[in-house]
Design a protein around this motif. Structure first.
Motif, short mmCIF file in Angstrom:
data_model
loop_
_atom_site.label_atom_id
_atom_site.label_comp_id
_atom_site.label_asym_id
_atom_site.label_seq_id
_atom_site.Cartn_x
_atom_site.Cartn_y
_atom_site.Cartn_z
N LEU A 7 5.98 6.53 3.52
CA LEU A 7 5.29 6.21 2.28
C LEU A 7 5.29 7.42 1.36
N TYR A 8 5.58 7.20 0.10
CA TYR A 8 5.54 8.23 -0.91
C TYR A 8 5.11 7.58 -2.23
N SER A 9 4.94 8.36 -3.27
CA SER A 9 4.31 7.85 -4.48
C SER A 9 5.13 6.81 -5.23
N ASN A 10 6.44 6.80 -5.11
CA ASN A 10 7.27 5.85 -5.87
C ASN A 10 7.98 4.84 -5.00
N CYS A 11 7.38 4.40 -3.91
CA CYS A 11 8.05 3.43 -3.04
C CYS A 11 7.46 2.04 -3.30
N GLY A 12 8.16 1.26 -4.07
CA GLY A 12 7.72 -0.10 -4.35
C GLY A 12 7.09 -0.25 -5.73
N ASP A 13 6.69 -1.49 -6.01
CA ASP A 13 6.06 -1.81 -7.29
C ASP A 13 4.58 -1.44 -7.27
N ARG A 14 4.05 -1.06 -8.41
CA ARG A 14 2.63 -0.71 -8.52
C ARG A 14 1.78 -1.97 -8.37
N LEU A 15 0.60 -1.81 -7.78
CA LEU A 15 -0.33 -2.92 -7.65
C LEU A 15 -0.93 -3.25 -9.02
N THR A 16 -1.11 -4.53 -9.28
CA THR A 16 -1.73 -4.92 -10.55
C THR A 16 -3.23 -4.66 -10.54
N ASN A 17 -3.84 -4.67 -9.34
CA ASN A 17 -5.27 -4.41 -9.21
C ASN A 17 -5.47 -3.29 -8.18
N PRO A 18 -5.38 -2.02 -8.60
CA PRO A 18 -5.53 -0.93 -7.63
C PRO A 18 -6.94 -0.79 -7.07
N ALA A 19 -7.92 -1.40 -7.71
CA ALA A 19 -9.30 -1.32 -7.21
C ALA A 19 -9.42 -1.97 -5.83
N LYS A 20 -8.65 -3.01 -5.60
CA LYS A 20 -8.66 -3.69 -4.31
C LYS A 20 -8.18 -2.74 -3.21
N TYR A 21 -7.14 -1.99 -3.48
CA TYR A 21 -6.61 -1.00 -2.53
C TYR A 21 -7.62 0.12 -2.31
N ARG A 22 -8.23 0.60 -3.39
CA ARG A 22 -9.21 1.68 -3.27
C ARG A 22 -10.42 1.27 -2.43
N ARG A 23 -10.88 0.03 -2.63
CA ARG A 23 -12.00 -0.48 -1.84
C ARG A 23 -11.65 -0.55 -0.35
N LEU A 24 -10.45 -1.04 -0.06
CA LEU A 24 -10.02 -1.17 1.32
C LEU A 24 -9.89 0.20 1.98
N VAL A 25 -9.26 1.15 1.31
CA VAL A 25 -9.10 2.49 1.87
C VAL A 25 -10.46 3.17 2.02
N GLY A 26 -11.37 2.96 1.09
CA GLY A 26 -12.72 3.51 1.21
C GLY A 26 -13.43 3.00 2.45
N ARG A 27 -13.28 1.74 2.74
CA ARG A 27 -13.89 1.17 3.95
C ARG A 27 -13.23 1.72 5.21
N LEU A 28 -11.93 1.93 5.16
CA LEU A 28 -11.23 2.50 6.30
C LEU A 28 -11.65 3.96 6.52
N ILE A 29 -11.87 4.69 5.43
CA ILE A 29 -12.35 6.08 5.56
C ILE A 29 -13.69 6.10 6.28
N TYR A 30 -14.56 5.17 5.94
CA TYR A 30 -15.86 5.08 6.60
C TYR A 30 -15.69 4.83 8.10
N LEU A 31 -14.72 4.01 8.47
CA LEU A 31 -14.49 3.70 9.88
C LEU A 31 -13.94 4.88 10.67
N THR A 32 -13.31 5.84 10.01
CA THR A 32 -12.74 6.97 10.74
C THR A 32 -13.80 7.84 11.42
N HIS A 33 -15.06 7.68 11.06
CA HIS A 33 -16.13 8.44 11.72
C HIS A 33 -16.30 8.02 13.17
N THR A 34 -15.98 6.79 13.47
CA THR A 34 -16.10 6.32 14.84
C THR A 34 -14.77 5.90 15.44
#
Length: 136
Positions: A7-34
């Motif tokens: 994965l790198y910054s220019n692999c594929g098309d940009r998401l039309t709704n990046p907030a959905k990705y940010r929310r998902l990654v934020g939840r995954l970051i929370y899970l990394t504590h356990t």
């Protein structure tokens, strides 16, 4: 994450709704504590929050599928533990395709219980793997 996909910054098309990705990654970051088993993948996915491509969203969903299939994994602290301290570290030289910076990680155990871990992209670029280990 699939180790064959880089994965790198220019692999594929940009998401039309990046907030959905940010929310998902934020939840995954929370899970990394356990769930330290997903810390590397989530750390890598979190580097691309500004303008995530669709391949990154697919990789994040793969992490979610992994979590769904591995519900019993996570941190476990046994009541019958010895007090031996063990530590492990590793560096992946030049692993970031965009910046060519190295990724370093470590973990420490007391007995069989994981008590500390970290993954970090180094601030400086190294020209050899020996320098990466030295900077760690």
């Amino acid at each position: 994450m699939d180790p064959s996909i880089k994965l790198y910054s220019n692999c594929g098309d940009r998401l039309t709704n990046p907030a959905k990705y940010r929310r998902l990654v934020g939840r995954l970051i929370y899970l990394t504590h356990t769930r330290p088993d997903i810390a590397y993948s989530v750390g890598h996915l979190s580097q691309f929050l500004a303008a995530p491509p669709d391949m990154h969203y697919q990789a994040a969903l793969r992490v979610v599928r992994y979590l769904k299939n591995e519900l019993g994994k996570g941190l476990f602290f046994s009541s019958q533990n010895d007090t031996k301290v063990k530590g492990f570290s590793d560096s992946h030289w030049g692993s970031c395709i965009d910046t060519r910076r190295s990724v370093t990680g470590f973990c420490f155990f007391i007995g069989k219980s994981l008590v500390s871990w970290k993954r970090k992209t180094q601030k400086t670029m190294s020209r050899s793997s020996a320098k990466v280990e030295y900077r760690h």
